[in-house]
Design a protein around this motif. Structure first.
Motif, PDB file in Angstrom:
ATOM      1  N   GLU A   4       0.831  -1.204   0.000  1.00 33.92           N
ATOM      2  CA  GLU A   4       0.000   0.000   0.000  1.00 33.92           C
ATOM      3  C   GLU A   4       0.869   1.259   0.000  1.00 33.92           C
ATOM      4  O   GLU A   4       0.565   2.232  -0.702  1.00 33.92           O
ATOM      5  N   LEU A   5       1.945   1.227   0.778  1.00 33.40           N
ATOM      6  CA  LEU A   5       2.861   2.374   0.804  1.00 33.40           C
ATOM      7  C   LEU A   5       3.498   2.593  -0.565  1.00 33.40           C
ATOM      8  O   LEU A   5       3.640   3.737  -1.013  1.00 33.40           O
ATOM      9  N   GLU A   6       3.870   1.510  -1.229  1.00 40.83           N
ATOM     10  CA  GLU A   6       4.455   1.629  -2.571  1.00 40.83           C
ATOM     11  C   GLU A   6       3.438   2.194  -3.556  1.00 40.83           C
ATOM     12  O   GLU A   6       3.777   3.020  -4.409  1.00 40.83           O
ATOM     13  N   LEU A   7       2.177   1.771  -3.436  1.00 40.60           N
ATOM     14  CA  LEU A   7       1.120   2.294  -4.295  1.00 40.60           C
ATOM     15  C   LEU A   7       0.924   3.789  -4.054  1.00 40.60           C
ATOM     16  O   LEU A   7       0.852   4.584  -5.002  1.00 40.60           O
ATOM     17  N   LEU A   8       0.870   4.189  -2.788  1.00 43.71           N
ATOM     18  CA  LEU A   8       0.710   5.602  -2.453  1.00 43.71           C
ATOM     19  C   LEU A   8       1.902   6.432  -2.944  1.00 43.71           C
ATOM     20  O   LEU A   8       1.725   7.533  -3.479  1.00 43.71           O
ATOM     21  N   ARG A  20       4.217  10.337  -6.687  1.00 42.59           N
ATOM     22  CA  ARG A  20       5.240  10.669  -7.697  1.00 42.59           C
ATOM     23  C   ARG A  20       4.582  11.069  -9.011  1.00 42.59           C
ATOM     24  O   ARG A  20       4.976  12.047  -9.646  1.00 42.59           O
ATOM     25  N   ARG A  21       3.586  10.294  -9.428  1.00 43.14           N
ATOM     26  CA  ARG A  21       2.886  10.601 -10.679  1.00 43.14           C
ATOM     27  C   ARG A  21       2.151  11.929 -10.579  1.00 43.14           C
ATOM     28  O   ARG A  21       2.100  12.705 -11.537  1.00 43.14           O
ATOM     29  N   THR A  22       1.595  12.225  -9.410  1.00 44.80           N
ATOM     30  CA  THR A  22       0.918  13.496  -9.203  1.00 44.80           C
ATOM     31  C   THR A  22       1.927  14.649  -9.253  1.00 44.80           C
ATOM     32  O   THR A  22       1.659  15.692  -9.848  1.00 44.80           O
ATOM     33  N   ARG A  45      12.568  18.033 -15.375  1.00 44.88           N
ATOM     34  CA  ARG A  45      11.817  16.907 -14.818  1.00 44.88           C
ATOM     35  C   ARG A  45      12.534  16.384 -13.587  1.00 44.88           C
ATOM     36  O   ARG A  45      13.745  16.419 -13.509  1.00 44.88           O
ATOM     37  N   ARG A  46      11.734  15.921 -12.660  1.00 48.70           N
ATOM     38  CA  ARG A  46      12.255  15.310 -11.459  1.00 48.70           C
ATOM     39  C   ARG A  46      12.872  13.968 -11.847  1.00 48.70           C
ATOM     40  O   ARG A  46      12.355  13.287 -12.712  1.00 48.70           O
ATOM     41  N   PRO A  47      13.992  13.591 -11.227  1.00 47.91           N
ATOM     42  CA  PRO A  47      14.561  12.283 -11.536  1.00 47.91           C
ATOM     43  C   PRO A  47      13.556  11.169 -11.247  1.00 47.91           C
ATOM     44  O   PRO A  47      12.802  11.250 -10.283  1.00 47.91           O
ATOM     45  N   LYS A  48      13.524  10.171 -12.119  1.00 44.73           N
ATOM     46  CA  LYS A  48      12.610   9.053 -11.933  1.00 44.73           C
ATOM     47  C   LYS A  48      13.044   8.247 -10.715  1.00 44.73           C
ATOM     48  O   LYS A  48      14.215   7.982 -10.519  1.00 44.73           O
ATOM     49  N   SER A  49      12.073   7.897  -9.890  1.00 41.80           N
ATOM     50  CA  SER A  49      12.339   7.052  -8.720  1.00 41.80           C
ATOM     51  C   SER A  49      11.875   5.652  -9.034  1.00 41.80           C
ATOM     52  O   SER A  49      11.017   5.432  -9.873  1.00 41.80           O
ATOM     53  N   ARG A  50      12.448   4.704  -8.345  1.00 38.83           N
ATOM     54  CA  ARG A  50      12.039   3.316  -8.568  1.00 38.83           C
ATOM     55  C   ARG A  50      10.761   3.005  -7.870  1.00 38.83           C
ATOM     56  O   ARG A  50      10.354   3.417  -6.913  1.00 38.83           O
TER      57      ARG A  50
END
Length: 166
Positions: free
Chosen positions: A132-136, A141-143, A161-166
């Protein structure tokens, strides 16, 4: 199993948008209080946050990231430097260029003012499963990326652009 209607989905999306606006407002108010304790303007704190997150940066790169005119940024950097929050140093690769670096020793003071919020977040996150934390986190991040694109569109210019996070 119940199916979700388009009206249910729209209501849920509206509720989510309202919650994000409320969160944005509350974080803005928190930042304003932190800035007042540190005798920094809101924009000063924003720039300090950018330097902490992405620095060291050249003043022009910081101005682009903050969406500020370079002349405006000069005054902000002067205040941050006088307060001991940043230093301007010669770029080791190009001695003609200047980079702005956050003074890491001051971070404890800054983090101390956010300690209450950080403790609350830890407690809130404790009630969620890892998935759930990963989903949030992915949603946020997408927001944030959508916000970057909205700023870019409104500014009519390229926004980093913000660096992409895993």
């Amino acid at each position: 199993m119940t199916s979700v209607t388009p009206a249910d989905r729209r209501r849920a999306t509206v509720t989510l948008r309202e919650a994000l606006r409320e969160l944005s407002l509350q974080l803005s108010l928190l930042n304003r209080q932190v800035g007042a304790h540190l005798e920094l303007k809101d924009v000063d704190l924003d720039c300090l946050d950018l330097v902490n997150a992405h620095g060291p940066l050249t003043p022009s790169a910081l101005a682009r990231r903050a969406g500020l005119h370079p002349a405006t940024l000069t005054g902000i950097l002067d205040r941050l430097e006088r307060g001991g929050w940043v230093v301007r140093e010669r770029d080791p690769q190009d001695r003609r260029a200047v980079q702005v670096r956050a003074v890491r020793e001051r971070n404890a003071e800054l983090l101390g003012l956010f300690a209450g919020m950080n403790a609350s977040l830890d407690q809130i996150c404790g009630g969620y499963e890892q998935a759930e934390l990963e989903l949030l986190a992915g949603f946020l991040r997408r927001t944030a990326d959508a916000g970057i694109e909205a700023v870019k569109e409104l500014a009519g210019e390229e926004t980093p652009r913000r660096p992409k996070s895993r």
